[in-house]
Design a protein around this motif. Structure first.
Motif, PDB file in Angstrom:
ATOM      1  N   LEU A  57       1.074  -1.647  -0.033  1.00  0.00           N
ATOM      2  CA  LEU A  57       0.435   0.061  -0.311  1.00  0.00           C
ATOM      3  C   LEU A  57       0.478   0.706   0.090  1.00  0.00           C
ATOM      4  N   MET A  58       2.199   1.656   0.983  1.00  0.00           N
ATOM      5  CA  MET A  58       2.939   2.410   0.976  1.00  0.00           C
ATOM      6  C   MET A  58       3.620   3.104  -1.318  1.00  0.00           C
ATOM      7  N   GLY A  59       3.531   2.142  -2.017  1.00  0.00           N
ATOM      8  CA  GLY A  59       3.243   2.385  -3.263  1.00  0.00           C
ATOM      9  C   GLY A  59       2.573   3.249  -4.003  1.00  0.00           C
ATOM     10  N   PRO A  60       1.308   2.975  -3.705  1.00  0.00           N
ATOM     11  CA  PRO A  60       0.434   4.371  -4.916  1.00  0.00           C
ATOM     12  C   PRO A  60       0.894   5.791  -3.921  1.00  0.00           C
ATOM     13  N   LEU A  61       0.869   5.633  -2.937  1.00  0.00           N
ATOM     14  CA  LEU A  61       0.845   6.856  -1.775  1.00  0.00           C
ATOM     15  C   LEU A  61       1.803   6.977  -2.400  1.00  0.00           C
ATOM     16  N   LEU A  62       3.149   7.121  -2.241  1.00  0.00           N
ATOM     17  CA  LEU A  62       4.363   8.007  -1.979  1.00  0.00           C
ATOM     18  C   LEU A  62       4.034   8.163  -3.759  1.00  0.00           C
ATOM     19  N   ALA A  63       3.765   7.103  -4.311  1.00  0.00           N
ATOM     20  CA  ALA A  63       3.197   7.478  -6.603  1.00  0.00           C
ATOM     21  C   ALA A  63       2.372   9.294  -6.244  1.00  0.00           C
ATOM     22  N   ILE A  64       1.030   9.475  -5.532  1.00  0.00           N
ATOM     23  CA  ILE A  64       0.150   9.851  -6.059  1.00  0.00           C
ATOM     24  C   ILE A  64       0.738  11.663  -5.349  1.00  0.00           C
ATOM     25  N   LEU A  84      -6.518   3.315  -4.834  1.00  0.00           N
ATOM     26  CA  LEU A  84      -8.809   2.909  -4.810  1.00  0.00           C
ATOM     27  C   LEU A  84      -8.639   1.162  -5.244  1.00  0.00           C
ATOM     28  N   ALA A  85      -7.825   0.693  -6.350  1.00  0.00           N
ATOM     29  CA  ALA A  85      -8.267  -0.753  -6.611  1.00  0.00           C
ATOM     30  C   ALA A  85      -7.746  -1.552  -5.206  1.00  0.00           C
ATOM     31  N   GLU A  86      -6.532  -1.407  -4.520  1.00  0.00           N
ATOM     32  CA  GLU A  86      -6.380  -1.884  -3.318  1.00  0.00           C
ATOM     33  C   GLU A  86      -7.057  -1.624  -2.010  1.00  0.00           C
ATOM     34  N   ILE A  87      -7.693  -0.783  -1.755  1.00  0.00           N
ATOM     35  CA  ILE A  87      -8.246  -0.359  -0.646  1.00  0.00           C
ATOM     36  C   ILE A  87      -9.897  -1.336  -1.064  1.00  0.00           C
ATOM     37  N   ILE A  88     -10.517  -1.132  -1.790  1.00  0.00           N
ATOM     38  CA  ILE A  88     -12.038  -1.837  -2.160  1.00  0.00           C
ATOM     39  C   ILE A  88     -11.370  -3.109  -2.369  1.00  0.00           C
ATOM     40  N   ILE A  89     -10.360  -4.107  -3.082  1.00  0.00           N
ATOM     41  CA  ILE A  89      -9.543  -5.588  -2.594  1.00  0.00           C
ATOM     42  C   ILE A  89      -9.242  -5.505  -1.111  1.00  0.00           C
ATOM     43  N   SER A  90      -8.738  -5.094  -0.609  1.00  0.00           N
ATOM     44  CA  SER A  90      -8.606  -5.195   0.665  1.00  0.00           C
ATOM     45  C   SER A  90      -9.850  -4.927   1.868  1.00  0.00           C
ATOM     46  N   LEU A  91     -10.598  -4.274   1.673  1.00  0.00           N
ATOM     47  CA  LEU A  91     -11.937  -4.764   2.115  1.00  0.00           C
ATOM     48  C   LEU A  91     -12.900  -5.258   2.088  1.00  0.00           C
ATOM     49  N   ILE A  92     -13.530  -5.933   0.506  1.00  0.00           N
ATOM     50  CA  ILE A  92     -13.911  -6.857   0.642  1.00  0.00           C
ATOM     51  C   ILE A  92     -13.344  -8.416   1.311  1.00  0.00           C
ATOM     52  N   ALA A  93     -12.181  -8.765   0.652  1.00  0.00           N
ATOM     53  CA  ALA A  93     -11.501  -9.767   1.340  1.00  0.00           C
ATOM     54  C   ALA A  93     -11.544  -9.784   2.940  1.00  0.00           C
ATOM     55  N   SER A  94     -10.992  -8.371   3.881  1.00  0.00           N
ATOM     56  CA  SER A  94     -11.937  -8.615   4.850  1.00  0.00           C
ATOM     57  C   SER A  94     -12.689  -9.315   5.443  1.00  0.00           C
ATOM     58  N   LEU A 157      -6.937  -0.654   7.830  1.00  0.00           N
ATOM     59  CA  LEU A 157      -8.174  -1.172   7.108  1.00  0.00           C
ATOM     60  C   LEU A 157      -8.698  -2.452   6.754  1.00  0.00           C
ATOM     61  N   CYS A 158      -7.913  -3.612   7.304  1.00  0.00           N
ATOM     62  CA  CYS A 158      -8.908  -4.706   7.830  1.00  0.00           C
ATOM     63  C   CYS A 158      -9.369  -4.007   8.894  1.00  0.00           C
ATOM     64  N   THR A 159      -8.797  -3.532   9.942  1.00  0.00           N
ATOM     65  CA  THR A 159      -9.940  -2.814  11.010  1.00  0.00           C
ATOM     66  C   THR A 159     -11.802  -2.835  10.383  1.00  0.00           C
ATOM     67  N   VAL A 160     -11.412  -1.516   9.174  1.00  0.00           N
ATOM     68  CA  VAL A 160     -12.738  -1.325   8.580  1.00  0.00           C
ATOM     69  C   VAL A 160     -13.204  -2.528   8.566  1.00  0.00           C
ATOM     70  N   SER A 176     -11.291   3.716   9.780  1.00  0.00           N
ATOM     71  CA  SER A 176     -11.026   4.623   8.673  1.00  0.00           C
ATOM     72  C   SER A 176     -10.923   5.830   8.733  1.00  0.00           C
ATOM     73  N   TYR A 177     -11.543   6.608  10.093  1.00  0.00           N
ATOM     74  CA  TYR A 177     -10.100   7.895  10.667  1.00  0.00           C
ATOM     75  C   TYR A 177      -8.732   7.533  10.351  1.00  0.00           C
ATOM     76  N   LEU A 178      -8.395   6.397  11.011  1.00  0.00           N
ATOM     77  CA  LEU A 178      -7.473   6.603  11.297  1.00  0.00           C
ATOM     78  C   LEU A 178      -6.110   5.957   9.957  1.00  0.00           C
ATOM     79  N   PHE A 179      -7.117   5.080   8.554  1.00  0.00           N
ATOM     80  CA  PHE A 179      -6.752   4.859   7.743  1.00  0.00           C
ATOM     81  C   PHE A 179      -6.232   5.777   7.065  1.00  0.00           C
ATOM     82  N   LEU A 180      -7.351   6.603   7.050  1.00  0.00           N
ATOM     83  CA  LEU A 180      -7.511   8.327   6.135  1.00  0.00           C
ATOM     84  C   LEU A 180      -5.803   9.196   6.577  1.00  0.00           C
ATOM     85  N   ILE A 181      -5.899   9.151   8.263  1.00  0.00           N
ATOM     86  CA  ILE A 181      -5.077  10.553   8.828  1.00  0.00           C
ATOM     87  C   ILE A 181      -3.682   9.631   8.042  1.00  0.00           C
ATOM     88  N   ASN A 182      -3.289   8.413   7.751  1.00  0.00           N
ATOM     89  CA  ASN A 182      -2.635   7.371   7.236  1.00  0.00           C
ATOM     90  C   ASN A 182      -2.275   8.033   5.691  1.00  0.00           C
TER      91      ASN A 182
END
Length: 416
Positions: A57-64, A84-94, A157-160, A176-182
């Motif tokens: 997950l770090m890679g896309p944030l540094l790219a943005i 966006l794709a990684e967040i959606i996949i993470s939420l569905i799987a968790s 994100l898994c806690t979400v 969600s707020y913690l993930f948003l902060i990060n």
């Protein structure tokens, strides 16, 4: 001169590649999701750290952040799509994992990700700074994995996902707020880091170039968003610090005032200002209990009331059993209260429908209770009716439902 080339083509290529969505990243992400979910579920820090290390997950944030700083829409688009794709996949799987997991309780590791504080903001800020610097290093290094552990993007994100599966809105908002902060502060530090590297890369060749200038309107807007984002975490940190201080003061009170006893359970309610202690060991005299209550001010517990329950000396297994029994009683009472509220709501809805049938002029009926448990019924009328008819309706309603204290009429046009 090569040492001054902070924004080298190799660096930008690496950032772009790390922020690009590919099948390898998705497979690694899926593995990280399930590892983190299992670690949260069984309350294992070691397993959670393993998930952090392999999370992409770090890679896309540094790219943005890099894309925003350089106005490079290609890198920005790759990073945004991947995130966006990684967040959606993470939420569905968790969510799927926690839905089918036999362990449905919220572990301490899950709860720890639901109350972000200002320290989480600082971790994300400094972690993002180290991450963008580590991304410049050639070859393998331990900076980015260390940042992955520090910023901990995967567990919140898994806690979400757990919150969605459990239907817990409070946990959902907190995690969600913690993930948003990060995400925001890693992106922000990447943005600032690349801006500084850009300035350093050109400053040698352009002596007049100044890093200090009047901020643009967009930059002022970014600062305002950051400030607004930080405020809830500061309030949460203040609450956590206050709770920690109160708990420490209670521990000191028990050690100094109650003598040689074992503290089995401590329940401090800061809103109601009550301290409930369950202790075992030597019997505490009434005189000693009164002295402890009288000395609450000395332990910065002014305004609190102290309640002590003494039980016979028990072994650790019995203590755990007692703790489970107390928690079961509390949970049972909460479930009974929820069922009673749901039943009362269903009955009220039925009453509202019956009241609506009393007159064709009634459009809808709403009944609420105030803080003194007085029932107030709001009758919405399709058209105005005479005072005599209103009085007759009030009489009918109160006769059929004596618990209703007040009936008010309003027309549809007035409501709008």
């Amino acid at each position: 001169m090569s040492r001054r080339n902070y924004l080298s083509p190799q660096f930008l290529t690496k950032i772009s590649d790390d922020g690009t969505l590919n099948i390898e990243s998705l497979i690694i992400l899926t593995c990280a999701i399930f590892i983190a979910s299992i670690g949260l579920n069984v309350n294992s820090i070691a397993i959670i750290i393993g998930a952090m290390l392999i999370s992409p997950l770090m890679g896309p944030l540094l790219a943005i952040g890099t894309g925003l700083a350089l106005y490079n829409t290609n890198i920005l688009r790759k990073g945004a799509i991947s995130l966006l794709a990684e967040i959606i996949i993470s939420l569905i799987a968790s969510t799927i994992y926690f839905h089918f997991s036999p362990l449905t309780y919220a572990s301490q590791e899950i709860i720890a990700r639901t109350s972000p504080t200002i320290w989480d903001v600082m971790i994300a800020f400094f972690g993002g700074s180290a991450g963008i610097i580590g991304a410049r290093k050639k070859g393998a290094n331990n900076i980015v994995p260390g940042v992955a552990i520090a910023t901990a993007l995967m567990p919140p994100l898994c806690t979400v996902g757990y919150s969605i599966a459990a239907g817990n809105l409070k946990y959902f908002l907190g995690s969600s707020y913690l993930f948003l902060i990060n995400c925001v502060f890693i992106t922000l530090t990447a943005f600032l880091g690349v801006k500084i590297m850009k300035w350093l890369s050109h400053s040698a060749g352009q002596p007049g170039l100044s890093f200090f200038r009047k901020p643009t309107l967009k930059e002022v807007g970014i600062v305002m968003v950051v400030i607004i984002l930080i405020i809830p975490s500061i309030l949460s940190a203040g609450h956590m610090v206050n709770k920690t201080l109160v708990d420490q003061n209670v521990q000191n009170l028990v050690a100094n005032e109650l003598g040689d006893v074992n503290l089995i359970k401590e329940n401090v309610d800061s809103q109601e200002k009550t301290i409930n202690l369950t202790v075992s060991g030597n019997k505490i005299s009434a005189k000693k209990i009164q002295a402890a209550k009288a000395n609450l001010d000395e332990y910065n517990l002014k305004g609190y009331s102290l309640n002590i329950v003494q039980v016979a000396q028990v072994n650790p297994n019995a203590e755990n059993q007692l703790d489970r029994q107390v928690n079961n009683i509390i949970n049972q009472r909460q479930r009974e209260q929820e069922q009673a509220n749901e039943k009362r709501q269903q009955e009220q809805e039925k009453h509202n429908q019956e009241i609506q049938k009393l007159s064709p002029a009634i459009s809808s009926v709403t009944t609420v209770s105030d803080n003194k448990n007085k029932q107030i019924t709001l009758v919405e009328l399709k058209k105005d009716i005479s005072a005599k008819k209103k009085k007759a309706l009030v009489k009918q309603i109160k006769k059929k439902y004596p618990n209703i204290n007040l009936v008010e009429f309003v027309q549809e046009s007035e409501k709008e």
